[in-house]
Design an enzyme around this catalytic site. Structure first.
Site, PDB file in Angstrom:
ATOM      1  N   GLU A  35      41.299  34.881  45.919  1.00  0.00           N
ATOM      2  CA  GLU A  35      40.306  36.073  46.295  1.00  0.00           C
ATOM      3  C   GLU A  35      40.790  36.596  47.967  1.00  0.00           C
ATOM      4  OE1 GLU A  35      38.167  37.747  45.032  1.00  0.00           O
ATOM      5  OE2 GLU A  35      37.650  36.514  43.131  1.00  0.00           O
ATOM      6  N   TYR A 118      32.140  40.008  50.462  1.00  0.00           N
ATOM      7  CA  TYR A 118      32.418  39.952  49.332  1.00  0.00           C
ATOM      8  C   TYR A 118      33.014  38.547  48.641  1.00  0.00           C
ATOM      9  CZ  TYR A 118      35.780  40.053  45.568  1.00  0.00           C
ATOM     10  OH  TYR A 118      36.364  39.966  44.515  1.00  0.00           O
ATOM     11  N   ASP A 136      32.634  44.762  45.258  1.00  0.00           N
ATOM     12  CA  ASP A 136      33.708  45.321  45.921  1.00  0.00           C
ATOM     13  C   ASP A 136      34.060  46.473  45.680  1.00  0.00           C
ATOM     14  OD1 ASP A 136      34.383  45.352  43.097  1.00  0.00           O
ATOM     15  OD2 ASP A 136      36.420  44.932  43.383  1.00  0.00           O
ATOM     16  N   CYS A 191      37.849  52.834  35.350  1.00  0.00           N
ATOM     17  CA  CYS A 191      37.525  53.794  36.291  1.00  0.00           C
ATOM     18  C   CYS A 191      38.049  53.738  37.598  1.00  0.00           C
ATOM     19  CB  CYS A 191      35.896  53.400  36.504  1.00  0.00           C
ATOM     20  SG  CYS A 191      34.934  54.462  37.190  1.00  0.00           S
TER      21      CYS A 191
END
Length: 308
Positions: A35, A118, A136, A191
């Site tokens: 992350e 996040y 995010d 997307c």
DNA sequence: GATCCGTGGGG
DNA sequence: TCCCCAAGGAT
């Protein structure tokens, strides 16, 4: 809403990339490292570095036992090397405050260096299966289009977006984790910010943005300046320090090596790249002093080096 | 809230 | 070629 859940998680089950930090056996440390590395950095560039890091430092204690400079050196060219420093600091905090185990609550994770809202939510969800509102840039963009009918999310995260994300989150723990991962993946693969692949979208028929005729963004995102900035100079200096195995005298940064009358060992290529920038001496000074301030470099024996 | 902080692949 | 921007965080 059930419809969206089924469609998107169904698509995810078929299409999801096989990423090592998604392996059930990966562990919370591997998830945390991934992350931090993935902050503002594409997956393809993180993969090889993540593999090396986990091989070398399978636990937070392993990393904490080494100098911070080793973390920075092994960060390679991922960018934003302060993240390496913070990850090292996080490992130290995990050893000192959590018995070497990555904490499993949002609040404790949030207290770690380099871990913001996040990342805290993502680790709690993906490493520990908790129900968290993960937001995010991918999820924001999917929500903006699918629900709000906008081409792009607002320039900065808003409270309304958080409420929307929370309202869409499935009640069940395991389902919420899948949902978070699936929406993020949809934003990353389909997307996308530029040229979204709507033909491949599992919820194109429910998309508010499409229904509205795909209106353009209501604002123009401002790009990050790069050429001629301190960031560019800092990056060039860091490239030298990563390769150096001894402190680099300041004059090597301030004067072209040819003027010094000798060829630097091992660091010739990045040093040449730095001087090709032809930065003003004040800018070089400012950049290097900034690196000292940030703890990315230190002065030892009259030269600059990564922190020991 | 606006700025700063790296890097490199793809459109 | 140039420009966009990628699983953000800290100040």
């Amino acid at each position: 809403m059930e419809f969206l859940h089924r469609r998107i998680t169904g698509w995810f089950a078929e299409t999801a990339r096989d990423l090592p930090w998604r392996d059930p056996g990966c562990g919370a440390w591997g998830v945390l490292v991934s992350e931090i590395m993935l902050q503002q950095t594409p997956v393809v560039r993180v993969l090889p570095v993540w593999e090396e890091w986990l091989k070398r430092w399978p636990t937070p204690a392993g990393l904490a036992a080494e100098p911070a400079g080793e973390a920075v050196r092994n960060w390679g060219r991922l960018g934003y090397p302060r993240r390496a420093l913070r990850l090292h600091a996080a490992a130290t905090a995990i050893v000192e405050n959590h018995n070497g185990r990555v904490p499993d609550t949002y609040t404790e994770l949030l207290a770690l260096p380099g871990v913001g809202s996040y990342t805290a939510a993502a680790v709690a969800a993906f490493a520990y299966g908790r129900r968290e509102t993960v937001v995010d840039t991918n999820i924001r963009r999917v929500h903006a289009r699918l629900v709000a009918g906008a081409a792009l999310p607002a320039p900065a995260l808003t409270a309304a977006e958080m409420r929307l994300a929370a309202s869409l989150l499935p009640d069940d723990d395991a389902a919420s984790v899948r949902w978070n991962a699936a929406v993020m993946e949809l934003g990353a693969l389909v997307c996308t910010a530029r040229a979204p692949k709507c033909a491949d979208c599992p919820v194109k028929d429910s998309c508010a943005w499409r229904a509205a005729g795909e209106p353009p963004p209501s604002y123009v995102p401002k790009g990050q300046a790069w050429h001629g900035t301190d960031r560019q100079v800092r990056g060039a200096v860091m490239a030298v320090l990563r390769l150096a195995d001894a402190p680099v005298p300041a004059e090597m940064f301030l004067q072209p090596p040819a003027d010094l009358g000798f060829a630097p060992e091992g660091i010739g290529v990045p040093l040449a790249a730095l001087h090709r920038l032809n930065s003003a001496p004040e800018q070089l000074e400012r950049a290097m002093s900034g690196l000292l301030t940030d703890g990315l470099a230190e002065i030892h024996d009259g030269g600059y080096r990564l922190p020991a």
